[in-house]
Design a protein around this motif. Structure first.
Motif, PDB file in Angstrom:
ATOM      1  N   ASP A  32       0.854  -1.195   0.000  1.00 57.78           N
ATOM      2  CA  ASP A  32       0.000   0.000   0.000  1.00 57.78           C
ATOM      3  C   ASP A  32       0.887   1.241   0.000  1.00 57.78           C
ATOM      4  OD1 ASP A  32      -1.762   2.093   0.383  1.00 57.78           O
ATOM      5  OD2 ASP A  32      -2.821   1.156   2.063  1.00 57.78           O
ATOM      6  N   SER A  34       0.140   4.231  -0.587  1.00 56.89           N
ATOM      7  CA  SER A  34      -0.500   5.473  -0.162  1.00 56.89           C
ATOM      8  C   SER A  34      -0.148   5.798   1.291  1.00 56.89           C
ATOM      9  CB  SER A  34      -2.016   5.384  -0.312  1.00 56.89           C
ATOM     10  OG  SER A  34      -2.566   4.447   0.605  1.00 56.89           O
ATOM     11  N   ARG A 105       7.004   6.112  -5.048  1.00 56.24           N
ATOM     12  CA  ARG A 105       6.040   6.032  -3.951  1.00 56.24           C
ATOM     13  C   ARG A 105       6.538   5.137  -2.821  1.00 56.24           C
ATOM     14  NH1 ARG A 105       1.103   3.758  -6.917  1.00 56.24           N
ATOM     15  NH2 ARG A 105       2.834   2.605  -7.826  1.00 56.24           N
TER      16      ARG A 105
END
Length: 116
Positions: A32, A34, A105
């Motif tokens: 993940d 995010s 990211r």
């Protein structure tokens, strides 16, 4: 000749390699992306726990760790989770550096070696 056991092997890497009761895990990253660095670190540490267990060992048997951070200023936040995760008195030899990640990211990647 000694046996080498590989798990999760593809054309590029194996997720783990065991040789003479040494377990080498590939670098682990969060799924993940995010999450912030703490969220990604927690996910990575959980993945390391599962991978070590799948190889018949655990974090009390860590020998070394390599940690890559996208931003070295996140070292303190990552270390909060790292030190809480490690059993007391069981810290491995370790390096922690800033690095460009394959995916921007990704905020943290951790690779460990343990023994069984």
């Amino acid at each position: 000749m000694s046996k080498i056991t590989r798990q999760g092997t593809n054309q590029i890497l194996s997720s783990s390699v065991e040789y003479h009761n040494f377990v080498f895990l590939a670098g682990m990253t969060a799924d993940d992306l995010s999450k912030d660095v703490k969220g990604q670190t927690a996910e990575v540490l959980a993945k390391i726990d599962a991978a070590l267990e799948a190889n018949g060992t655990d974090k009390t048997r860590l020998l070394s760790a390599q940690i890559w951070l996208k931003d070295i200023r996140d070292r303190g936040a990552m270390n909060e989770l790292w030190t809480a995760w490690l059993p007391a008195g069981m810290a491995p030899a370790r390096a922690c550096v800033e690095a460009n990640m394959a995916d921007p990211r990704h905020l943290v990647e951790i690779m460990v070696t343990a023994c069984r």
